[in-house]
Motif scaffolding. Structure first.
Motif, short mmCIF file in Angstrom:
data_model
loop_
_atom_site.label_atom_id
_atom_site.label_comp_id
_atom_site.label_asym_id
_atom_site.label_seq_id
_atom_site.Cartn_x
_atom_site.Cartn_y
_atom_site.Cartn_z
N LEU A 400 35.37 42.27 37.83
CA LEU A 400 36.81 42.05 37.68
C LEU A 400 37.55 42.13 39.01
CD1 LEU A 400 37.45 44.13 34.45
CD2 LEU A 400 37.45 41.65 34.65
N VAL A 401 38.48 41.21 39.20
CA VAL A 401 39.40 41.26 40.34
C VAL A 401 40.82 41.22 39.79
CG1 VAL A 401 37.83 40.23 42.01
CG2 VAL A 401 39.31 38.73 40.65
N PRO A 402 41.81 41.82 40.49
CA PRO A 402 43.16 41.96 39.94
C PRO A 402 43.94 40.65 39.91
CG PRO A 402 42.74 43.55 41.71
CD PRO A 402 41.65 42.53 41.78
N TYR A 403 45.03 40.67 39.16
CA TYR A 403 45.94 39.54 39.12
C TYR A 403 46.64 39.39 40.47
CZ TYR A 403 45.31 39.72 34.06
OH TYR A 403 44.76 39.71 32.80
N LEU A 404 46.79 38.15 40.92
CA LEU A 404 47.29 37.89 42.27
C LEU A 404 48.75 38.27 42.46
CD1 LEU A 404 45.56 34.43 42.81
CD2 LEU A 404 44.83 36.66 43.71
N ASP A 405 49.54 38.24 41.38
CA ASP A 405 50.96 38.54 41.52
C ASP A 405 51.24 40.02 41.73
OD1 ASP A 405 51.83 39.54 38.48
OD2 ASP A 405 50.18 38.11 38.50
N TYR A 406 50.21 40.88 41.63
CA TYR A 406 50.39 42.30 41.91
C TYR A 406 50.75 42.55 43.38
CZ TYR A 406 47.98 43.74 37.54
OH TYR A 406 47.59 43.97 36.24
N ALA A 407 50.43 41.63 44.24
CA ALA A 407 50.31 41.88 45.67
C ALA A 407 51.54 42.49 46.34
CB ALA A 407 49.92 40.59 46.39
N THR A 408 52.70 41.92 46.15
CA THR A 408 53.92 42.37 46.83
C THR A 408 55.07 42.37 45.83
OG1 THR A 408 54.91 40.25 47.51
CG2 THR A 408 53.08 41.10 48.86
N PRO A 409 56.19 43.01 46.17
CA PRO A 409 57.34 43.00 45.25
C PRO A 409 57.88 41.61 44.94
CG PRO A 409 57.59 44.75 46.86
CD PRO A 409 56.43 43.91 47.32
N THR A 410 57.58 40.64 45.81
CA THR A 410 58.11 39.28 45.62
C THR A 410 57.02 38.25 45.32
OG1 THR A 410 58.03 38.99 48.03
CG2 THR A 410 60.14 39.67 47.07
N MET A 411 55.76 38.67 45.23
CA MET A 411 54.68 37.70 45.10
C MET A 411 54.69 36.98 43.75
SD MET A 411 52.24 36.10 46.55
CE MET A 411 51.73 37.00 48.03
N TYR A 412 55.14 37.64 42.68
CA TYR A 412 55.19 36.97 41.39
C TYR A 412 56.01 35.69 41.49
CZ TYR A 412 56.17 36.11 36.43
OH TYR A 412 56.30 35.52 35.20
N ASP A 413 57.19 35.79 42.06
CA ASP A 413 58.05 34.61 42.21
C ASP A 413 57.50 33.65 43.25
OD1 ASP A 413 59.93 35.42 40.29
OD2 ASP A 413 60.98 36.66 41.75
N THR A 414 56.98 34.19 44.35
CA THR A 414 56.49 33.34 45.43
C THR A 414 55.32 32.48 45.01
OG1 THR A 414 57.23 34.91 47.13
CG2 THR A 414 55.52 33.34 47.78
N ILE A 415 54.30 33.09 44.41
CA ILE A 415 53.11 32.33 44.08
C ILE A 415 53.37 31.42 42.88
CG2 ILE A 415 52.09 34.10 42.56
CD1 ILE A 415 49.35 33.30 43.72
N GLY A 416 54.20 31.84 41.94
CA GLY A 416 54.51 30.98 40.81
C GLY A 416 55.21 29.70 41.23
#
Length: 446
Positions: A400-416
C-alpha cells in the motif's frame, strides 16, 4: 486471512491537564486529563454527527450502528447528518469555525483537511480515550499513524491521535466478467495484458473504462494507479506524505503522466469524462456500460447489488505476473471529535461503539471492508471475497502507498485541477508535473 496478515497491513499503513476545547500554547487543542467511559452514566446528551456514509452499504452500516447505539444508550440521542464526500469537504471547514459545530465528524486524513483542523485547534486529541478504551489492541500504530498529527498540524503520521477509521481501502480494478468473456480476455495478470484488454474493448465498440472526473478527485486515484506502475513505492510514499527527499519532476512520473494522456488519445475512457460526475460514472458501470472501472473498495456493496456475479475486483497488475504489487490505499475517513463537542466523553463512546469488533461484523455484512478484526470476518462469496483477498494481498506484501492529495495543505486542489488540465490537453505532462513540484517543494522544503 491470518491475523499476522492484517497486522502487516497496518505495518504498511507504516497531554496537558486541560478541559476539552481549551487551546494549548502551540495553537492546538489539549486532551482532557481524565475521561469517562460509562456512557450510560453521562446523563441526557445530544450528539450531532456528520459523516459521508451516503452510498448503499456505507449508509446501511451507519443506520444499523446508530440504531444499536441508541438502543444501548437511550440517554444519548444521535442527530446524524450524512453528506457526500464533496459536500462534507466543502462545508466542514466553515462548520467547525462556527458556534454550532457538530460533535463528531468524519475528516479527510490529509493536510488540507485534518491537518488544517488540528492546526486551528478545532479537533480534540483522542489519546486519553484511546488508552481508556484500549484502542491500541484493535488498531496497531501503523494504522493509527494515518490519523496522527503534531499539535501544530505540521507533522503528519506522528504525534497526537485525532481520529479513528472504520474501513480499510484499496483502489483497484473492477471488471465486468461477461464483457471480458465476450472479448476472449482473462482478467489481466500483467500491465501489458491490461492495456491489451483496453485496446480490444475499444476495437469491439465497448467503453474500455468508465471514468467520471467532474469532481476532480477521481483522477487522483486513476493517476495514482498508473503512477504505481512506474514510480518506486518509497518515492510515492515520500511525495504523498509531503516529506523532503523526492521529486515530481522525474522520468518515472513523466512516463506515468504520458501513459494517462495516451489513454485519452486512444479513446479508452467514456466520452465527456471530465464533465461527468463520479457517481454517474460508477452507476453507468453498474448498468453494464464499460469493461473496467478504477475505483476503491467503498463501491463494493453498490456494484454487487447492481451487477451480482458479473462483477469482479483485482489489484492493478504489475509489469510481470509475479511482480510485487504497488497499490493506492489505506484507511477510510476517520471519525474525530470537535473542540466544541457538548460532551466529548459521549462522542468518544460513539466512536468506540462504531469501531468495535461487533461493528466490524456489521460492516462486513453490509458490504464494507473493516479495517479492524478483518481476519475474524467471513467475507461472502463473489465480489466481497475478491476485495477481502485483494486487501489481504496488499497488506501481506506491504504494497500500500498513500493517497497523493495527502501531501500538502493545498495538494488536493492542486493535483485535482492539474489532472483535469492534463486530461483536457490544456497542460503537457511536463507542465502538469512542474505545477505539482512547485506545490510540493514549497511545503516539503519548510
Amino acid at each position: 486471512m491470518k491475523k499476522t496478515l492484517i497486522a502487516a497491513a497496518v505495518l504498511l499503513l507504516s497531554a496537558a491537564a486541560c478541559t476539552p476545547g481549551s487551546d494549548s500554547p502551540s495553537g492546538g487543542t489539549s486532551a482532557p486529563s481524565t475521561v469517562k467511559t460509562d456512557a450510560a452514566a453521562l446523563g441526557d446528551v445530544q450528539l450531532t454527527v456528520w459523516d459521508q456514509e451516503v452510498r448503499g452499504g456505507q449508509a446501511a452500516q451507519m443506520t444499523e450502528l446508530v440504531k444499536q447505539f441508541q438502543a444501548k444508550y437511550p440517554n444519548i440521542k444521535i442527530t446524524r447528518v450524512s453528506r457526500s464526500f464533496d459536500d462534507l469537504k466543502t462545508t466542514l471547514r466553515l462548520a467547525l469555525s462556527g458556534n454550532n459545530a457538530p460533535d463528531v465528524v468524519q475528516a479527510n486524513n490529509g493536510r488540507s483537511d485534518m491537518g488544517e483542523f488540528v492546526k486551528a485547534g478545532q479537533l480534540l486529541p483522542l489519546d486519553e480515550w484511546a488508552k481508556a478504551y484500549n484502542w491500541g489492541s484493535r488498531y496497531p500504530d501503523s494504522v493509527l499513524q494515518y490519523s496522527r498529527y503534531s499539535a501544530d498540524g505540521k507533522t503528519f503520521g506522528e504525534g497526537n491521535l485525532y481520529g479513528l477509521p472504520q474501513v480499510g481501502e484499496v483502489v483497484g480494478l473492477y471488471y465486468n466478467k461477461e464483457k471480458l468473456t465476450k472479448l476472449g480476455v482473462q482478467p489481466p495478470k500483467t500491465w501489458a495484458e491490461f492495456e491489451d484488454a483496453l485496446a480490444k474493448a475499444k476495437a469491439a465498440g465497448e467503453v474500455p473504462m468508465q471514468f467520471g472526473n467532474l469532481d476532480k478527485w477521481p483522477a487522483i486515484h486513476v493517476f495514482g494507479t498508473v503512477q504505481d506502475r512506474f514510480v518506486p513505492a518509497d518515492k510515492i510514499t515520500t511525495l504523498a506524505f509531503g516529506r523532503a527527499g523526492a521529486s515530481w519532476s522525474t522520468p518515472e512520473n513523466t512516463k506515468a503522466a504520458e501513459t494517462l494522456v495516451s489513454w485519452v488519445d486512444k479513446g479508452y475512457f467514456n466520452q465527456g469524462f471530465n464533465g461527468q460526475g463520479y457517481d454517474p460514472a460508477w452507476q453507468d458501470f453498474g448498468k453494464g456500460n464499460g469493461v473496467f472501472l478504477i475505483a476503491g473498495t467503498w463501491l463494493q456493496a453498490d456494484l454487487q447489488k447492481a451487477l451480482g456475479d458479473k462483477v469482479g475486483f483485482m489489484l492493478p497488475p504489475g509489469e510481470s505476473a509475479d511482480a510485487k504489487p504497488v497499490v493506492t490505499g489505506g484507511t477510510g475517513l476517520p471519525f474525530a471529535i470537535t473542540n466544541k463537542a457538548k460532551n466529548a466523553d459521549a462522542a468518544a463512546a460513539y466512536i468506540n461503539f462504531i469501531t468495535s469488533p461487533d461493528a466490524m461484523k456489521i460492516l462486513t455484512s453490509t458490504g464494507n471492508l473493516p479495517i479492524a478484526d478483518t481476519s475474524a470476518q467471513q467475507a461472502p462469496p463473489g465480489l466481497a471475497s475478491d476485495i477481502f483477498s485483494s486487501f489481504g494481498t496488499a497488506v501481506s506484501k506491504e504494497a500500500l502507498v498513500p493517497y497523493l492529495d495527502y501531501a500538502t495543505p493545498t495538494m488536493y486542489d492542486t493535483i485535482g485541477a492539474s489532472l483535469q488540465d492534463l486530461l483536457a490537453k490544456k497542460a503537457t505532462p511536463q507542465q502538469f508535473l512542474t505545477t505539482l513540484e512547485t506545490d510540493y517543494s514549497k511545503f516539503a522544503g519548510k
